[in-house]
Enzyme design. Structure first.
Site, PDB file in Angstrom:
ATOM      1  CG  ASN A  80      27.260  60.504  31.431  1.00  0.00           C
ATOM      2  OD1 ASN A  80      26.589  60.462  32.452  1.00  0.00           O
ATOM      3  ND2 ASN A  80      28.113  59.544  31.089  1.00  0.00           N
ATOM      4  N   GLY A 114      27.038  59.551  27.241  1.00  0.00           N
ATOM      5  CA  GLY A 114      26.528  58.505  28.137  1.00  0.00           C
ATOM      6  C   GLY A 114      26.297  57.254  27.313  1.00  0.00           C
ATOM      7  CB  ALA A 150      22.022  58.938  26.130  1.00  0.00           C
ATOM      8  CB  THR A 181      34.890  44.968  20.971  1.00  0.00           C
ATOM      9  OG1 THR A 181      35.125  45.498  22.271  1.00  0.00           O
ATOM     10  CG2 THR A 181      33.394  44.741  20.809  1.00  0.00           C
ATOM     11  N   GLY A 205      39.022  46.073  18.696  1.00  0.00           N
ATOM     12  CA  GLY A 205      39.433  47.224  17.893  1.00  0.00           C
ATOM     13  C   GLY A 205      39.710  46.814  16.458  1.00  0.00           C
ATOM     14  CG  ASP A 227      28.453  53.913  23.736  1.00  0.00           C
ATOM     15  OD1 ASP A 227      28.806  53.044  24.547  1.00  0.00           O
ATOM     16  OD2 ASP A 227      28.772  55.112  23.841  1.00  0.00           O
ATOM     17  N   GLY A 251      33.354  63.069  18.430  1.00  0.00           N
ATOM     18  CA  GLY A 251      32.178  63.151  19.287  1.00  0.00           C
ATOM     19  C   GLY A 251      31.469  61.814  19.340  1.00  0.00           C
TER      20      GLY A 251
END
Ligand code: RIB
Length: 305
Positions: free
Chosen positions: A14, A42, A45, A213, A215, A246, A281
């Site tokens: 994305n 994404g 990716a 997961t 946190g 990710d 990011g």
């Protein structure tokens, strides 16, 4: 051309449109935030770039739109060392995610899937057939059911290990779940996948393990036939959790490729995920191998300091 890879990610790509806000809006509410940031993202990716940064030969099987964003993403992936020979260009727009990140680093994301849903089973079969050196396949759910099933069937037929990152969560057929080496849901995703049955019901399908997961509470690893194991969280000064899942999935995949145990792979993934929260990011924050090794060296095995 066929991908040359240790790890193949089958998933999404994305453009991320990110706004930092003081707090996430509730239903019907409008909030204002900082200037709009435009990043590449994404889940698929991100995981492929994360695996490359962690030292693996990584390839992506995904669908990009036939537009300028698609071309820019392909170029960026190559610049990060990700093999894009199995990334197809589809007749539609590249996926776009709107990402809100609050002051505590929590996020809310909505995705206009675009080309991601045009990735077909036949594309996945072709991409994976060429990647015969790959031992681990990472799959996310920002792509359609046929693509996910094709990845699972490839793993079952070829003895690849499958790391299933079930976001955004939706119920999955047993034909997918039972092939997973490890499923990596957060709490909310686990509820959608398994309802009140929890991790045990996923293991009952034949999945080897479920790594939930949690946190800052770490990861709860459920393996068939063993008592649940809590893998403690690594300390992190979190400012943006967007790419953490990710980075976790990629870290687990890289460690499994290197022959580590599931518990060690989960710790490696947790270190990678923790570091990914420490800058803004989803893509920019993904850590490299040296940073993950350094964090593991400082804090394993009990993470008391
Ligand atoms: O997991 C984070 C990713 O989710 C973002 O990069 C966004 O694109 C969405 O896919």
């Amino acid at each position: 051309m066929s991908p040359a890879a240790d790890i193949v990610v089958v998933g999404s790509a994305n453009v991320d449109l990110v706004i930092r806000v003081a707090r996430l809006p509730g239903a019907g509410e409008t909030v204002t935030g900082d200037d709009l940031q435009r990043d590449f993202g994404g889940k698929g990716a991100n995981a492929a770039v994360a695996a490359a940064r962690l030292g693996a030969r990584a390839a992506l099987v995904a669908a990009l739109g036939n537009d300028a964003d698609g071309a820019a993403i392909r170029e960026d992936l190559s610049a990060h060392g990700v093999d894009t020979s199995a990334v197809v260009t589809a007749d539609g727009p590249t996926g776009v995610a709107t990402v809100l990140v609050d002051a505590a680093g929590e996020n809310a994301i909505a995705v206009a899937s675009g080309a991601n849903l045009l990735l077909e089973g036949v594309d996945v079969r072709a991409g994976l057939a060429g990647a015969d050196g790959a031992t681990v396949v990472v799959v996310d759910l920002e792509i359609g059911g046929d693509a996910v099933l094709a990845a699972a069937e490839h793993c079952r037929a070829n003895g690849c290990r499958m790391v299933l990152d079930p976001g955004p969560a939706r119920p999955l057929p047993e034909a997918v779940l039972r092939v997973a080496t490890v499923i990596t849901p957060n709490r909310g995703e686990l509820e959608v996948l398994a309802g009140s049955g929890g991790a045990a019901s996923l293991l009952a399908t034949g999945a080897e393990a479920v790594a939930v997961t949690l946190g800052g509470e770490g990861v709860e690893l459920h393996e068939a036939g063993a008592a649940p194991l809590r893998v403690p969280a690594f300390p992190a000064a979190a400012v943006d959790t967007t790419g953490a899942g990710d980075a976790f999935a990629a870290g687990v995949a890289v460690a499994l490729h290197e022959g580590r145990s599931l518990a060690d792979a989960v710790a490696f993934g947790a270190a990678s995920g923790a570091l990914a929260t420490e800058s803004h990011g989803a893509r920019a924050a993904l850590p490299d191998r040296r940073a993950v090794e350094a964090l593991l060296g400082r804090h394993s095995p009990d993470r008391k300091s």
